[in-house]
Design a protein around this motif. Structure first.
Motif, PDB file in Angstrom:
ATOM      1  N   VAL A 184       0.836  -1.206   0.000  1.00  0.00           N
ATOM      2  CA  VAL A 184       0.000   0.000   0.000  1.00  0.00           C
ATOM      3  C   VAL A 184       0.866   1.250   0.000  1.00  0.00           C
ATOM      4  O   VAL A 184       0.581   2.229  -0.718  1.00  0.00           O
ATOM      5  N   LEU A 185       1.950   1.229   0.762  1.00  0.00           N
ATOM      6  CA  LEU A 185       2.827   2.393   0.854  1.00  0.00           C
ATOM      7  C   LEU A 185       3.519   2.664  -0.476  1.00  0.00           C
ATOM      8  O   LEU A 185       3.611   3.822  -0.918  1.00  0.00           O
ATOM      9  N   ARG A 186       3.989   1.612  -1.131  1.00  0.00           N
ATOM     10  CA  ARG A 186       4.665   1.794  -2.428  1.00  0.00           C
ATOM     11  C   ARG A 186       3.713   2.331  -3.494  1.00  0.00           C
ATOM     12  O   ARG A 186       4.083   3.198  -4.296  1.00  0.00           O
ATOM     13  N   LEU A 187       2.489   1.827  -3.497  1.00  0.00           N
ATOM     14  CA  LEU A 187       1.506   2.320  -4.464  1.00  0.00           C
ATOM     15  C   LEU A 187       1.118   3.763  -4.150  1.00  0.00           C
ATOM     16  O   LEU A 187       0.878   4.574  -5.056  1.00  0.00           O
ATOM     17  N   SER A 188       1.073   4.102  -2.862  1.00  0.00           N
ATOM     18  CA  SER A 188       0.793   5.489  -2.468  1.00  0.00           C
ATOM     19  C   SER A 188       1.911   6.402  -2.941  1.00  0.00           C
ATOM     20  O   SER A 188       1.673   7.534  -3.391  1.00  0.00           O
ATOM     21  N   ALA A 189       3.136   5.896  -2.857  1.00  0.00           N
ATOM     22  CA  ALA A 189       4.291   6.673  -3.312  1.00  0.00           C
ATOM     23  C   ALA A 189       4.235   6.911  -4.819  1.00  0.00           C
ATOM     24  O   ALA A 189       4.775   7.908  -5.329  1.00  0.00           O
ATOM     25  N   ASP A 190       3.566   5.997  -5.530  1.00  0.00           N
ATOM     26  CA  ASP A 190       3.402   6.147  -6.987  1.00  0.00           C
ATOM     27  C   ASP A 190       2.241   7.080  -7.331  1.00  0.00           C
ATOM     28  O   ASP A 190       1.925   7.277  -8.517  1.00  0.00           O
ATOM     29  N   GLY A 191       1.604   7.633  -6.307  1.00  0.00           N
ATOM     30  CA  GLY A 191       0.527   8.589  -6.543  1.00  0.00           C
ATOM     31  C   GLY A 191      -0.854   7.975  -6.651  1.00  0.00           C
ATOM     32  O   GLY A 191      -1.809   8.661  -7.020  1.00  0.00           O
ATOM     33  N   LYS A 192      -0.981   6.690  -6.331  1.00  0.00           N
ATOM     34  CA  LYS A 192      -2.283   6.039  -6.428  1.00  0.00           C
ATOM     35  C   LYS A 192      -3.181   6.462  -5.268  1.00  0.00           C
ATOM     36  O   LYS A 192      -2.729   6.647  -4.139  1.00  0.00           O
ATOM     37  N   THR A 193      -4.468   6.593  -5.560  1.00  0.00           N
ATOM     38  CA  THR A 193      -5.441   6.915  -4.514  1.00  0.00           C
ATOM     39  C   THR A 193      -5.850   5.625  -3.810  1.00  0.00           C
ATOM     40  O   THR A 193      -5.552   4.511  -4.272  1.00  0.00           O
ATOM     41  N   ALA A 194      -6.564   5.768  -2.696  1.00  0.00           N
ATOM     42  CA  ALA A 194      -7.029   4.601  -1.957  1.00  0.00           C
ATOM     43  C   ALA A 194      -7.926   3.737  -2.833  1.00  0.00           C
ATOM     44  O   ALA A 194      -7.857   2.501  -2.792  1.00  0.00           O
ATOM     45  N   VAL A 208      -7.827  -0.586   2.614  1.00  0.00           N
ATOM     46  CA  VAL A 208      -6.650   0.188   2.193  1.00  0.00           C
ATOM     47  C   VAL A 208      -6.400   1.335   3.164  1.00  0.00           C
ATOM     48  O   VAL A 208      -5.270   1.568   3.609  1.00  0.00           O
ATOM     49  N   ASN A 209      -7.462   2.064   3.507  1.00  0.00           N
ATOM     50  CA  ASN A 209      -7.314   3.179   4.448  1.00  0.00           C
ATOM     51  C   ASN A 209      -6.864   2.705   5.832  1.00  0.00           C
ATOM     52  O   ASN A 209      -6.142   3.413   6.534  1.00  0.00           O
ATOM     53  N   TYR A 210      -7.289   1.492   6.189  1.00  0.00           N
ATOM     54  CA  TYR A 210      -6.864   0.911   7.463  1.00  0.00           C
ATOM     55  C   TYR A 210      -5.357   0.692   7.456  1.00  0.00           C
ATOM     56  O   TYR A 210      -4.662   1.024   8.420  1.00  0.00           O
ATOM     57  N   HIS A 211      -4.840   0.150   6.353  1.00  0.00           N
ATOM     58  CA  HIS A 211      -3.398  -0.080   6.248  1.00  0.00           C
ATOM     59  C   HIS A 211      -2.629   1.243   6.231  1.00  0.00           C
ATOM     60  O   HIS A 211      -1.556   1.359   6.837  1.00  0.00           O
TER      61      HIS A 211
END
Length: 237
Positions: A184-194, A208-211
């Protein structure tokens, strides 16, 4: 608590260093019915080279054999204690893959024993106390009765050793993120939304938001962006 236990634990608490604490711990172990007591303190940080502290009253022949054969690299007790703070009772099943080590322990009167570790989070130190004797196996009741005392002693030894380290050696351990949290963190770093992450990982957006929230708490930051930045600086992602 029995009077002698209270007295010796108090002495241990006021010991100024491990050299002073070990004789107290040895007497405590002997009063519990053990012949041998070993203490070791290692750093779990791969990037913090610290010489391992080892003190014991094992037979000299066994200590020489242990070092010569480099048993520390395959010792299942060390492997367990480096990853868990639950006590481990020695036995043939524990040494199933290192039978030569087990035979050596028995030959030197170290057949019946147990080890207890403590992980000192601020410094990344792992202290291990091992008690052993020549006769009489360790019952579950005996382990239960003594666990609290040995856990306290192991934690105190970690604290004593940590005080001797230079400030730069006291690096906080990196937060342990689960595989899913890392994804989840890596995808967030790529700019992906929840929502986008939920589609990619086949999770609900709520999960996802829980993680994400868990990652924020573990990294001690205030939002997702700060979590990504902190993780990148720490080399987590």
């Amino acid at each position: 608590m029995e009077t002698w236990k209270e007295s010796q634990l108090k002495q241990l608490t006021f010991a100024k260093g491990i050299d002073a604490a070990y004789p107290i711990l040895l007497r405590f172990a002997e009063n519990l019915g053990f012949n041998f007591c070993a203490v070791s303190v290692v750093s779990l940080h791969r990037d913090t080279p610290l010489k391992t502290l080892q003190i014991n009253n094992y037979p000299e022949e066994w200590n020489s054999q242990y070092e010569k054969r480099n048993y520390s690299k395959v010792d299942p007790l060390i492997a367990h204690c480096n990853h868990s703070m639950t006590p481990i009772v020695w036995g043939e099943s524990v040494f199933a893959e290192t039978l030569q080590l087990w035979q050596g322990l028995k030959q030197h009167g170290l057949q019946y024993g147990w080890s207890q570790s403590f992980h000192h989070e601020p410094s990344g130190l792992c202290s291990i106390i091992s008690l052993a004797r020549k006769h009489c196996s360790i019952s579950p009741l005996e382990l239960y009765e003594h666990f609290g005392y040995m856990f306290y002693a192991a934690s105190h030894l970690s604290e004593l050793f940590a005080r001797t380290l230079p400030p730069q050696a006291l690096k906080p351990r990196q937060p342990q993120l689960s595989p899913r949290e890392l994804e989840v963190l890596r995808l967030s770093a790529d700019g992906k939304t929840a929502f986008e992450i939920s589609m990619i990982l086949s999770l609900s957006e709520r999960t996802v938001n829980y993680h994400v929230q868990n990652v924020i708490e573990k990294l001690n930051v205030c939002n997702k962006i700060s979590a990504v930045i902190a993780a990148a600086r720490a080399g987590i992602i």
